[in-house]
Scaffold this motif. Structure first.
Motif, PDB file in Angstrom:
ATOM      1  N   THR A   1       1.480 -74.028 -13.739  1.00  0.00           N
ATOM      2  CA  THR A   1       1.700 -73.589 -12.473  1.00  0.00           C
ATOM      3  C   THR A   1       1.114 -72.397 -12.247  1.00  0.00           C
ATOM      4  OG1 THR A   1       3.108 -72.909 -10.661  1.00  0.00           O
ATOM      5  CG2 THR A   1       3.646 -71.716 -12.884  1.00  0.00           C
ATOM      6  N   GLY A   2       0.482 -71.469 -11.016  1.00  0.00           N
ATOM      7  CA  GLY A   2      -0.249 -70.676 -11.347  1.00  0.00           C
ATOM      8  C   GLY A   2      -0.740 -70.737  -9.618  1.00  0.00           C
TER       9      GLY A   2
ATOM     10  N   ALA B   1      -1.476 -70.614 -15.763  1.00  0.00           N
ATOM     11  CA  ALA B   1      -3.117 -70.714 -15.870  1.00  0.00           C
ATOM     12  C   ALA B   1      -3.630 -69.858 -15.027  1.00  0.00           C
ATOM     13  CB  ALA B   1      -3.854 -72.641 -15.575  1.00  0.00           C
ATOM     14  N   TYR B   2      -5.261 -69.533 -14.755  1.00  0.00           N
ATOM     15  CA  TYR B   2      -6.020 -69.194 -14.246  1.00  0.00           C
ATOM     16  C   TYR B   2      -6.988 -69.286 -14.028  1.00  0.00           C
ATOM     17  CZ  TYR B   2      -9.338 -65.006 -12.792  1.00  0.00           C
ATOM     18  OH  TYR B   2      -9.676 -64.685 -11.285  1.00  0.00           O
TER      19      TYR B   2
ATOM     20  N   LEU C   1     -10.727 -70.876 -11.345  1.00  0.00           N
ATOM     21  CA  LEU C   1     -11.059 -70.588 -10.282  1.00  0.00           C
ATOM     22  C   LEU C   1     -12.285 -71.752  -9.716  1.00  0.00           C
ATOM     23  CD1 LEU C   1     -13.790 -67.702 -10.052  1.00  0.00           C
ATOM     24  CD2 LEU C   1     -12.316 -68.336 -11.903  1.00  0.00           C
ATOM     25  N   THR C   2     -13.128 -71.981  -9.523  1.00  0.00           N
ATOM     26  CA  THR C   2     -13.733 -73.345  -8.644  1.00  0.00           C
ATOM     27  C   THR C   2     -15.227 -73.394  -9.408  1.00  0.00           C
ATOM     28  OG1 THR C   2     -12.932 -73.764  -6.276  1.00  0.00           O
ATOM     29  CG2 THR C   2     -14.704 -74.909  -7.203  1.00  0.00           C
ATOM     30  N   GLU C   3     -15.243 -72.067 -10.102  1.00  0.00           N
ATOM     31  CA  GLU C   3     -16.221 -71.526 -10.830  1.00  0.00           C
ATOM     32  C   GLU C   3     -16.123 -71.437 -11.999  1.00  0.00           C
ATOM     33  OE1 GLU C   3     -17.333 -69.730  -6.732  1.00  0.00           O
ATOM     34  OE2 GLU C   3     -15.599 -69.527  -7.703  1.00  0.00           O
ATOM     35  N   ALA C   4     -15.168 -72.290 -12.685  1.00  0.00           N
ATOM     36  CA  ALA C   4     -14.585 -71.936 -13.316  1.00  0.00           C
ATOM     37  C   ALA C   4     -13.823 -73.031 -13.835  1.00  0.00           C
ATOM     38  CB  ALA C   4     -14.331 -70.833 -14.783  1.00  0.00           C
ATOM     39  N   VAL C   5     -12.813 -73.582 -13.191  1.00  0.00           N
ATOM     40  CA  VAL C   5     -11.862 -74.490 -13.296  1.00  0.00           C
ATOM     41  C   VAL C   5     -10.670 -73.663 -13.709  1.00  0.00           C
ATOM     42  CG1 VAL C   5     -11.380 -76.813 -13.619  1.00  0.00           C
ATOM     43  CG2 VAL C   5     -13.358 -75.914 -13.003  1.00  0.00           C
ATOM     44  N   VAL C   6     -10.008 -73.616 -14.873  1.00  0.00           N
ATOM     45  CA  VAL C   6      -9.490 -72.870 -15.511  1.00  0.00           C
ATOM     46  C   VAL C   6      -9.890 -72.993 -17.132  1.00  0.00           C
ATOM     47  CG1 VAL C   6      -7.964 -73.308 -17.042  1.00  0.00           C
ATOM     48  CG2 VAL C   6      -8.129 -75.717 -15.940  1.00  0.00           C
ATOM     49  N   ALA C   7     -10.105 -71.098 -16.706  1.00  0.00           N
ATOM     50  CA  ALA C   7     -10.147 -69.865 -18.343  1.00  0.00           C
ATOM     51  C   ALA C   7      -9.073 -69.342 -18.837  1.00  0.00           C
ATOM     52  CB  ALA C   7     -10.560 -68.924 -17.130  1.00  0.00           C
ATOM     53  N   THR C   8      -7.595 -68.749 -18.355  1.00  0.00           N
ATOM     54  CA  THR C   8      -7.167 -68.854 -19.359  1.00  0.00           C
ATOM     55  C   THR C   8      -5.646 -70.105 -18.890  1.00  0.00           C
ATOM     56  OG1 THR C   8      -6.096 -67.268 -17.924  1.00  0.00           O
ATOM     57  CG2 THR C   8      -7.474 -66.229 -19.176  1.00  0.00           C
ATOM     58  N   MET C   9      -4.622 -69.561 -20.144  1.00  0.00           N
ATOM     59  CA  MET C   9      -3.240 -70.770 -20.072  1.00  0.00           C
ATOM     60  C   MET C   9      -3.103 -70.290 -21.110  1.00  0.00           C
ATOM     61  SD  MET C   9      -3.296 -75.163 -19.977  1.00  0.00           S
ATOM     62  CE  MET C   9      -2.416 -75.816 -19.540  1.00  0.00           C
ATOM     63  N   SER C  10      -1.638 -69.918 -20.868  1.00  0.00           N
ATOM     64  CA  SER C  10      -0.023 -70.153 -21.461  1.00  0.00           C
ATOM     65  C   SER C  10      -0.461 -71.088 -22.938  1.00  0.00           C
ATOM     66  CB  SER C  10       1.124 -69.446 -20.874  1.00  0.00           C
ATOM     67  OG  SER C  10       1.267 -68.891 -20.096  1.00  0.00           O
ATOM     68  N   ARG C  11       0.622 -70.474 -23.551  1.00  0.00           N
ATOM     69  CA  ARG C  11       1.035 -71.713 -24.742  1.00  0.00           C
ATOM     70  C   ARG C  11       2.492 -72.035 -24.676  1.00  0.00           C
ATOM     71  NH1 ARG C  11      -3.966 -70.870 -24.682  1.00  0.00           N
ATOM     72  NH2 ARG C  11      -6.028 -71.015 -25.989  1.00  0.00           N
ATOM     73  N   PRO C  12       2.440 -72.748 -25.488  1.00  0.00           N
ATOM     74  CA  PRO C  12       3.817 -74.028 -25.575  1.00  0.00           C
ATOM     75  C   PRO C  12       4.532 -72.448 -26.389  1.00  0.00           C
ATOM     76  CG  PRO C  12       2.591 -75.539 -25.670  1.00  0.00           C
ATOM     77  CD  PRO C  12       1.537 -74.140 -25.636  1.00  0.00           C
TER      78      PRO C  12
ATOM     79  N   THR D   1      -1.412 -64.875 -16.579  1.00  0.00           N
ATOM     80  CA  THR D   1      -2.087 -66.021 -16.562  1.00  0.00           C
ATOM     81  C   THR D   1      -2.495 -66.740 -17.774  1.00  0.00           C
ATOM     82  OG1 THR D   1      -3.954 -65.508 -16.519  1.00  0.00           O
ATOM     83  CG2 THR D   1      -2.491 -65.425 -14.508  1.00  0.00           C
ATOM     84  N   GLY D   2      -1.893 -66.737 -18.836  1.00  0.00           N
ATOM     85  CA  GLY D   2      -2.053 -66.892 -20.413  1.00  0.00           C
ATOM     86  C   GLY D   2      -3.407 -66.075 -21.314  1.00  0.00           C
ATOM     87  N   ARG D   3      -3.938 -66.969 -22.453  1.00  0.00           N
ATOM     88  CA  ARG D   3      -5.432 -66.450 -22.832  1.00  0.00           C
ATOM     89  C   ARG D   3      -6.496 -67.509 -22.670  1.00  0.00           C
ATOM     90  NH1 ARG D   3      -5.265 -68.582 -28.086  1.00  0.00           N
ATOM     91  NH2 ARG D   3      -2.935 -68.596 -28.476  1.00  0.00           N
ATOM     92  N   ALA D   4      -8.056 -66.722 -23.015  1.00  0.00           N
ATOM     93  CA  ALA D   4      -8.905 -67.662 -22.960  1.00  0.00           C
ATOM     94  C   ALA D   4      -8.681 -68.985 -23.431  1.00  0.00           C
ATOM     95  CB  ALA D   4      -9.761 -66.703 -23.667  1.00  0.00           C
ATOM     96  N   THR D   5      -9.322 -69.427 -23.078  1.00  0.00           N
ATOM     97  CA  THR D   5      -9.087 -71.294 -23.352  1.00  0.00           C
ATOM     98  C   THR D   5     -10.589 -71.894 -22.943  1.00  0.00           C
ATOM     99  OG1 THR D   5      -7.644 -73.617 -23.476  1.00  0.00           O
ATOM    100  CG2 THR D   5      -8.174 -72.575 -21.115  1.00  0.00           C
ATOM    101  N   ALA D   6     -11.223 -72.620 -23.343  1.00  0.00           N
ATOM    102  CA  ALA D   6     -12.183 -73.831 -22.428  1.00  0.00           C
ATOM    103  C   ALA D   6     -13.479 -72.931 -22.681  1.00  0.00           C
ATOM    104  CB  ALA D   6     -12.095 -74.453 -21.105  1.00  0.00           C
ATOM    105  N   GLY D   7     -13.554 -72.677 -24.300  1.00  0.00           N
ATOM    106  CA  GLY D   7     -14.621 -71.392 -25.247  1.00  0.00           C
ATOM    107  C   GLY D   7     -15.053 -71.025 -23.724  1.00  0.00           C
TER     108      GLY D   7
END
Length: 496
Positions: free
Chosen positions: A280-281, A305-306, A308-319, A330-336
């Motif tokens: 969610t987010g 997760a956090y 925006l359209t310009e980056a899609v998914v930038a941060t996300m929680s972890r299990p 909103t989690g920590r950095a993901t997807a590089g």
């Protein structure tokens, strides 16, 4: 087939998960092998088109058409189904779309008819609410079944896969462009964080026209061989039924969706034990909601997760993150991505998955992405010692209504065309169900007899429903700074 493209990912899925269910929508059940075959038929239809737009609710047709356009080497342009004809035509014209996939009648509105002569030269109609009367120059969906499915995709990893339009503070949408490589990367990162596998059955309520439904939905499912179950509109009774009968395991969505599920009187009558993952987010997530999702909806994992359209998914929680951390960060950095805070603690993002740029708008691109490659998000944040990001405010005036971004400047521009309005200012105010809704402050022209109903009716004719203000306040003046700019923070504070 070139590796590093969405078509290549589909071909791999068709090979590795050939007999597994890829797509379930009512009586339609497609295996990955059958999905790939139908996608190649759609690609044959779109062959030679540079940009293909889709305006349809979440159905199996959207998945086939969207992947078909990408397979044909075209750029996909999703269109918000809540847009009015005026808003839709604006996107079709600015993106120079040559082919359009569109539903006919849906929720009582014939979206194709509303476009009139502004429709592109090639139109493919999706039958959502039964058989439609034939229209000259419009191809019906069933015509695809007779097309040759022997098709080799010309898509390239660094080619533009999609243009997703987002509103800006000027009130006019900007088209954020991404490549196949980027779309796969962010979808793969999302799938990794959620532990998505071919065993998962993914109920996609998030609209396919949004990156959450398209990239974290369709593309993520294809990458991992998960089963997609699209839902046209959120209906809590139907959602509960699908979870039980289809053994849904993955259910992302705005906090509103999960709150409604928890509060539904019918919930106790359904077996929801198959649920394992929620993401969610898009709005504040109360700690109590996360805890109830885990205990009462039986989710093993709830992530936020956090993006925006310009980056899609930038941060996300972890299990494994506790409920308090998931709710407040909103989690920590993901997807590089790299994340840092700039001036005024603005959230800045940098990495290989920042958009390629805005369509035909180098000035706006340069303002959004600086010379060092940092994307300026306009959000104010806090980073904890573990690199987890909390969004605490917005530099821009944007607010979030039911999971959708709303930009006041666009509403104010529409209201400027209403006779009797001297000036207006729109802010988001708290709403228990939708997170935030719009409130408009109107300075009426002298002698005007303008009513609340007039303002709402005008907006209904020009704007998507989530942009329509819920409250109207007629005022003699607005709070301003010394330069005359309206102080929206004062309006928000007084109405918070």
């Amino acid at each position: 087939m070139t590796e590093g493209t969405i078509p290549a990912a589909l071909d791999r899925a068709a090979e590795h998960f050939a007999g597994r269910e890829a797509l379930v929508d009512g009586e339609v059940r497609l295996s990955y092998a059958e999905l790939a075959r139908r996608v190649r038929q759609a690609a044959r239809f779109f062959e030679g088109h540079e940009r293909v737009a889709i305006c349809s609710p979440n159905t199996w047709h959207w998945v086939v058409a969207g992947l078909g356009a990408l397979y044909a080497g075209a750029t996909l342009v999703p269109v918000n189904t809540r847009f009015t004809a005026r808003e839709t035509i604006d996107i079709l014209e600015r993106a120079r779309v040559s082919a359009l996939v569109i539903t006919g009648t849906f929720l009582g509105t014939d979206r194709l008819a509303d476009l009139g002569s502004a429709r592109p030269g090639t139109v493919l109609r999706i039958p959502v609410e039964g058989v439609e009367e034939p229209i000259s120059g419009v191809t019906e969906w069933d015509a695809l079944t007779g097309l040759d499915s022997d098709f080799v995709s010309p898509a390239e990893p660094d080619g533009v896969s999609d243009i997703l339009f987002t509103s800006g503070t000027t009130g006019r949408g900007k088209g954020a462009m991404s490549s196949h490589r980027q779309a796969l990367s962010v979808a793969g990162a999302w799938a990794d964080c959620g532990g998505l596998t071919e065993q998962d059955r993914y109920l996609v309520i998030n609209p396919f026209f949004h990156s959450f439904g398209y990239k974290a939905g369709i593309v993520a499912a294809v990458l991992r061989g998960a089963t997609m179950l699209p839902q046209r509109t959120f209906d809590v009774r139907e959602t509960l039924r699908l979870i039980e009968t289809e053994h849904v395991t993955v259910l992302p969505g705005a906090p509103t969706i999960h709150q409604v599920l928890l509060d539904a009187p019918e919930r106790a009558n359904h077996d929801l034990s198959s649920l394992r993952l929620a993401v969610t987010g898009a709005a504040t997530v109360p700690v109590a909601l996360v805890e109830r999702m885990q205990t009462e909806l039986s989710f093993d994992t709830v992530l936020t997760a956090y993006g925006l359209t310009e980056a899609v998914v930038a941060t996300m929680s972890r299990p494994g993150d506790d409920a308090k951390l998931v709710a407040n960060y909103t989690g920590r950095a993901t997807a590089g991505f790299e994340v840092k805070l700039g001036e005024h603690d603005e959230v800045l993002l940098r990495g290989p998955n920042v958009m390629l740029g805005y369509l035909d708008d180098p000035d706006a691109t340069a303002k959004a992405v600086d010379t060092d490659g940092w994307l300026h998000t306009g959000d104010v944040g806090v980073l904890n010692e573990r690199g987890y990001l909390k969004i605490v405010d917005r530099i821009k005036d944007m607010y979030v209504c039911g999971g959708f971004n709303v930009y006041p400047a666009e509403i104010e521009q529409v209201l400027s065309r209403l006779d009797g309005v001297a000036e207006s200012a729109v802010v988001g105010v708290p709403d228990q169900r939708l997170g935030e809704v719009g409130k408009v402050f109107v300075i009426p022209r002298t002698g005007s007899a303008l009513s609340t109903e007039d303002v709402i009716a005008h907006c209904e004719g020009e704007l998507a429903n989530y942009k329509i203000p819920r409250f109207v306040d007629f005022v003699a003046e607005l709070p301003r700074n010394l330069s005359g700019k309206v102080l929206k923070r004062v309006l928000r504070k007084e109405n918070g």
